[in-house]
Design a protein around this motif. Structure first.
Motif, mmCIF file in Angstrom:
data_model
loop_
_atom_site.group_PDB
_atom_site.id
_atom_site.type_symbol
_atom_site.label_atom_id
_atom_site.label_comp_id
_atom_site.label_asym_id
_atom_site.label_seq_id
_atom_site.Cartn_x
_atom_site.Cartn_y
_atom_site.Cartn_z
ATOM 1 N N THR A 1 0.897 -1.114 0.076
ATOM 2 C CA THR A 1 0.069 -0.079 -0.008
ATOM 3 C C THR A 1 0.953 1.253 -0.051
ATOM 4 O O THR A 1 0.628 2.134 -0.668
ATOM 5 C CB THR A 1 -0.905 0.072 1.388
ATOM 6 O OG1 THR A 1 -1.406 -1.147 1.233
ATOM 7 C CG2 THR A 1 -1.935 1.300 1.338
ATOM 8 N N ARG B 1 3.920 1.433 -1.090
ATOM 9 C CA ARG B 1 4.308 1.509 -2.556
ATOM 10 C C ARG B 1 3.443 2.489 -3.485
ATOM 11 O O ARG B 1 3.979 3.038 -4.457
ATOM 12 C CB ARG B 1 5.081 0.203 -3.167
ATOM 13 C CG ARG B 1 6.249 -0.359 -2.543
ATOM 14 C CD ARG B 1 7.456 0.441 -2.786
ATOM 15 N NE ARG B 1 7.536 0.793 -4.392
ATOM 16 C CZ ARG B 1 8.247 1.864 -4.654
ATOM 17 N NH1 ARG B 1 8.864 2.812 -3.987
ATOM 18 N NH2 ARG B 1 8.576 2.135 -6.027
ATOM 19 N N LYS B 2 2.138 1.931 -3.306
ATOM 20 C CA LYS B 2 1.248 2.432 -4.187
ATOM 21 C C LYS B 2 1.164 4.003 -4.141
ATOM 22 O O LYS B 2 0.861 4.694 -4.946
ATOM 23 C CB LYS B 2 -0.152 1.864 -3.872
ATOM 24 C CG LYS B 2 -0.372 0.500 -4.620
ATOM 25 C CD LYS B 2 -1.798 -0.016 -4.122
ATOM 26 C CE LYS B 2 -2.021 -1.406 -4.590
ATOM 27 N NZ LYS B 2 -3.300 -2.078 -4.278
ATOM 28 N N LYS C 1 3.967 5.574 -5.792
ATOM 29 C CA LYS C 1 3.790 5.433 -7.271
ATOM 30 C C LYS C 1 2.754 6.424 -7.679
ATOM 31 O O LYS C 1 3.026 7.055 -8.917
ATOM 32 C CB LYS C 1 3.137 3.962 -7.573
ATOM 33 C CG LYS C 1 4.410 2.863 -7.775
ATOM 34 C CD LYS C 1 3.513 1.690 -8.065
ATOM 35 C CE LYS C 1 4.572 0.707 -8.161
ATOM 36 N NZ LYS C 1 4.113 -0.768 -8.405
ATOM 37 N N LYS C 2 1.772 6.866 -6.817
ATOM 38 C CA LYS C 2 0.994 8.024 -7.034
ATOM 39 C C LYS C 2 1.744 9.358 -7.156
ATOM 40 O O LYS C 2 1.302 10.061 -7.992
ATOM 41 C CB LYS C 2 -0.110 8.037 -5.964
ATOM 42 C CG LYS C 2 -1.249 8.839 -6.181
ATOM 43 C CD LYS C 2 -2.524 8.568 -5.033
ATOM 44 C CE LYS C 2 -3.962 9.234 -5.604
ATOM 45 N NZ LYS C 2 -4.920 8.783 -4.967
#
Length: 274
Positions: free
Chosen positions: A105, A107-108, A111-112
């Motif tokens: 989560t 890492r997400k 990435k955002k």
């Protein structure tokens, strides 16, 4: 880097907490009590710095990342600077719950942040309304503040280095759960059994934190330098090996051509003799 006891003394590394706030498990590292304050045995601190330094050197040399955690006011700037110098990730704002145990989560979210940056580069950002742009900018700033320093951390760290294990207890629990080795500056009011490698030291004074973190930075930098020279050595060997293989192939080609020529010349010579 060998740290002298005099340097530790000058930095105030020996000052522990009030005797009534102590953790009995720190008894082996306490030298004496003075004016109601525990004094840390600096010879033991020096030995632990060397032990910790060797372990961190190995982790850095293996190519794994070391995540530094320090959210207290006196430590955050020092840790951010020292970790940044050796290109290691760090958390100096609030610890994001699940940072390790729910790494996917996190890492997400990172990435955002990268996606917003791409939007700004390719012009998509400009096609948004003024209100949307403001919202995206705020979101980007918040992500940068909390996760900007770990944007390059694509997998779980090989180790955790903590300043003040009492304050960073959530980070400690997450690392324990995942069996990630924990390194820490441990004061007289904390339980050293919580960590794998401890440096008994004053974790409240900025001079003390700076002194210990300088030694830690040097150990990590040494590990990274070793990794770099090993890589260069391997690359050089690989280049030599490739060159040798090419040489062998070239020789084989020449020999093959010579053999072919001999095969053609032999029958012609035989005919001439007849």
């Amino acid at each position: 880097m060998k740290v002298e006891v005099k340097d530790l003394l000058d930095a105030g590394v020996h000052f522990g907490h009030l005797t009534r706030k102590w953790d009995p498990n720190m008894a082996p590292y306490i030298y004496m009590e003075r004016n109601g304050i525990h004094i840390i045995n600096l010879y033991k601190t020096q030995a632990k710095i060397e032990e910790t330094g060797e372990a961190l050197h190995k982790i850095a040399a293996s190519g794994k990342k070391i995540l530094f955690v320090a959210t207290k006011k006196q430590a955050k700037d020092i840790v951010a600077e020292k970790a940044g110098n050796v290109n290691m990730p760090y958390i100096t704002e609030r610890w994001p719950g699940g940072m390790l145990t729910n790494f996917v989560t996190i890492r997400k979210a990172v990435k955002k942040m990268a996606m917003i940056d791409r939007m700004k580069k390719d012009g998509t950002f400009n096609s948004l309304s003024k209100k949307e742009r403001l919202q995206v900018d705020r979101q980007r700033a918040k992500l940068e503040k909390n996760l900007g320093s770990i944007s390059d951390m694509t997998r779980l760290p090989g180790a955790l280095f903590v300043v003040d294990i009492k304050r960073e207890h959530i980070a400690i629990k997450e690392a324990q759960k995942l069996k990630i080795p924990i390194f820490a500056m441990v004061d007289t009011n904390s339980d050293p059994r919580e960590v794998d490698y401890l440096i008994p030291s004053n974790d409240d004074a900025s001079k003390s934190i700076d002194c210990i973190m300088s030694a830690v930075e040097a150990a990590v930098a040494g590990g990274l330098a070793e990794r770099k020279s090993d890589k260069a050595e391997k690359d050089a060997k690989s280049e030599k090996s490739t060159a040798a293989k090419k040489e062998v192939k070239a020789e084989a080609k020449v020999e093959a051509k010579a053999e072919k020529k001999a095969e053609v010349v032999a029958p012609v010579a035989a005919n001439e003799e007849e």
